[in-house]
Design a protein around this motif. Structure first.
Motif, PDB file in Angstrom:
ATOM      1  N   UNK A  13     -48.811 -49.386 -52.816  1.00  0.00           N
ATOM      2  CA  UNK A  13     -47.452 -49.512 -53.346  1.00  0.00           C
ATOM      3  C   UNK A  13     -46.603 -50.477 -52.525  1.00  0.00           C
ATOM      4  N   UNK A  14     -46.898 -50.601 -51.225  1.00  0.00           N
ATOM      5  CA  UNK A  14     -46.126 -51.490 -50.359  1.00  0.00           C
ATOM      6  C   UNK A  14     -46.833 -52.823 -50.108  1.00  0.00           C
ATOM      7  N   UNK A  15     -47.932 -53.048 -50.834  1.00  0.00           N
ATOM      8  CA  UNK A  15     -48.681 -54.300 -50.753  1.00  0.00           C
ATOM      9  C   UNK A  15     -49.147 -54.609 -49.317  1.00  0.00           C
ATOM     10  N   UNK A  16     -49.685 -53.581 -48.661  1.00  0.00           N
ATOM     11  CA  UNK A  16     -50.224 -53.709 -47.303  1.00  0.00           C
ATOM     12  C   UNK A  16     -51.748 -53.715 -47.412  1.00  0.00           C
ATOM     13  N   UNK A  17     -52.392 -54.672 -46.734  1.00  0.00           N
ATOM     14  CA  UNK A  17     -53.847 -54.776 -46.833  1.00  0.00           C
ATOM     15  C   UNK A  17     -54.567 -54.552 -45.509  1.00  0.00           C
ATOM     16  N   UNK A  18     -53.806 -54.436 -44.425  1.00  0.00           N
ATOM     17  CA  UNK A  18     -54.397 -54.204 -43.105  1.00  0.00           C
ATOM     18  C   UNK A  18     -53.637 -53.067 -42.432  1.00  0.00           C
ATOM     19  N   UNK A  19     -54.385 -52.162 -41.763  1.00  0.00           N
ATOM     20  CA  UNK A  19     -53.725 -51.045 -41.097  1.00  0.00           C
ATOM     21  C   UNK A  19     -54.573 -50.546 -39.938  1.00  0.00           C
ATOM     22  N   UNK A  20     -53.907 -49.882 -39.015  1.00  0.00           N
ATOM     23  CA  UNK A  20     -54.569 -49.223 -37.897  1.00  0.00           C
ATOM     24  C   UNK A  20     -54.337 -47.728 -38.066  1.00  0.00           C
ATOM     25  N   UNK A  21     -55.413 -46.981 -38.057  1.00  0.00           N
ATOM     26  CA  UNK A  21     -55.348 -45.529 -38.196  1.00  0.00           C
ATOM     27  C   UNK A  21     -55.768 -44.926 -36.858  1.00  0.00           C
ATOM     28  N   UNK A  22     -54.856 -44.210 -36.213  1.00  0.00           N
ATOM     29  CA  UNK A  22     -55.137 -43.582 -34.923  1.00  0.00           C
ATOM     30  C   UNK A  22     -55.279 -42.087 -35.156  1.00  0.00           C
ATOM     31  N   UNK A  23     -56.418 -41.534 -34.763  1.00  0.00           N
ATOM     32  CA  UNK A  23     -56.710 -40.125 -34.999  1.00  0.00           C
ATOM     33  C   UNK A  23     -56.983 -39.419 -33.682  1.00  0.00           C
ATOM     34  N   UNK A  24     -56.778 -38.113 -33.662  1.00  0.00           N
ATOM     35  CA  UNK A  24     -57.044 -37.330 -32.460  1.00  0.00           C
ATOM     36  C   UNK A  24     -58.496 -36.900 -32.386  1.00  0.00           C
ATOM     37  N   UNK A  25     -59.131 -36.700 -33.526  1.00  0.00           N
ATOM     38  CA  UNK A  25     -60.513 -36.234 -33.574  1.00  0.00           C
ATOM     39  C   UNK A  25     -61.322 -37.205 -34.416  1.00  0.00           C
ATOM     40  N   UNK A  26     -62.639 -37.094 -34.303  1.00  0.00           N
ATOM     41  CA  UNK A  26     -63.503 -37.923 -35.136  1.00  0.00           C
ATOM     42  C   UNK A  26     -63.233 -37.644 -36.607  1.00  0.00           C
ATOM     43  N   UNK A  37     -65.326 -46.839 -48.508  1.00  0.00           N
ATOM     44  CA  UNK A  37     -65.091 -47.240 -49.896  1.00  0.00           C
ATOM     45  C   UNK A  37     -63.816 -48.076 -50.021  1.00  0.00           C
ATOM     46  N   UNK A  38     -62.849 -47.816 -49.165  1.00  0.00           N
ATOM     47  CA  UNK A  38     -61.595 -48.563 -49.202  1.00  0.00           C
ATOM     48  C   UNK A  38     -61.742 -49.951 -48.592  1.00  0.00           C
ATOM     49  N   UNK A  39     -62.814 -50.184 -47.858  1.00  0.00           N
ATOM     50  CA  UNK A  39     -62.964 -51.439 -47.110  1.00  0.00           C
ATOM     51  C   UNK A  39     -63.031 -52.677 -48.004  1.00  0.00           C
ATOM     52  N   UNK A  40     -63.349 -52.507 -49.270  1.00  0.00           N
ATOM     53  CA  UNK A  40     -63.367 -53.667 -50.170  1.00  0.00           C
ATOM     54  C   UNK A  40     -61.950 -54.137 -50.517  1.00  0.00           C
ATOM     55  N   UNK A  41     -60.974 -53.217 -50.409  1.00  0.00           N
ATOM     56  CA  UNK A  41     -59.588 -53.558 -50.745  1.00  0.00           C
ATOM     57  C   UNK A  41     -58.689 -53.660 -49.516  1.00  0.00           C
ATOM     58  N   UNK A  42     -59.026 -52.906 -48.470  1.00  0.00           N
ATOM     59  CA  UNK A  42     -58.166 -52.828 -47.294  1.00  0.00           C
ATOM     60  C   UNK A  42     -58.995 -53.027 -46.028  1.00  0.00           C
ATOM     61  N   UNK A  43     -58.329 -53.521 -45.000  1.00  0.00           N
ATOM     62  CA  UNK A  43     -58.960 -53.636 -43.688  1.00  0.00           C
ATOM     63  C   UNK A  43     -58.336 -52.562 -42.803  1.00  0.00           C
ATOM     64  N   UNK A  44     -59.084 -51.493 -42.543  1.00  0.00           N
ATOM     65  CA  UNK A  44     -58.599 -50.387 -41.722  1.00  0.00           C
ATOM     66  C   UNK A  44     -59.337 -50.356 -40.394  1.00  0.00           C
ATOM     67  N   UNK A  45     -58.587 -50.287 -39.320  1.00  0.00           N
ATOM     68  CA  UNK A  45     -59.158 -50.079 -37.994  1.00  0.00           C
ATOM     69  C   UNK A  45     -58.889 -48.621 -37.645  1.00  0.00           C
ATOM     70  N   UNK A  46     -59.921 -47.892 -37.266  1.00  0.00           N
ATOM     71  CA  UNK A  46     -59.768 -46.480 -36.932  1.00  0.00           C
ATOM     72  C   UNK A  46     -60.065 -46.301 -35.446  1.00  0.00           C
ATOM     73  N   UNK A  47     -59.124 -45.707 -34.739  1.00  0.00           N
ATOM     74  CA  UNK A  47     -59.267 -45.467 -33.311  1.00  0.00           C
ATOM     75  C   UNK A  47     -58.997 -44.008 -33.007  1.00  0.00           C
TER      76      UNK A  47
END
Length: 64
Positions: A13-26, A37-47
């Motif tokens: 909705x906000x036309x964002x294609x790259x993001x960083x997702x920071x999580x506490x657990x795996x 599955x989202x990787x074809x539309x978005x570039x997500x980095x998970x840390x």
């Protein structure tokens, strides 16, 4: 998984294609599959929190 889909909808909705997702657990295997599955539309980095702090600290040392 529901949280990841919520983020994906907001990114769309906000036309964002790259993001960083920071999580506490795996991520669960199901959540990892969702991110994959989202990787074809978005570039997500998970840390994980610990790794993100180490990388941030290392980046800070390189800049100083």
């Amino acid at each position: 998984m529901k949280t990841i889909k919520t983020y994906a909808e907001r990114m769309k909705s906000e036309n964002v294609h790259r993001a960083i997702l920071v999580v506490q657990q795996n991520l669960t295997p199901f959540a990892k599959q969702c991110v994959s599955e989202m990787s074809s539309r978005y570039h997500l980095e998970v840390f994980q929190v610990i790794l993100s702090f180490l990388r941030l600290f290392a980046s800070y040392l390189l800049v100083c």
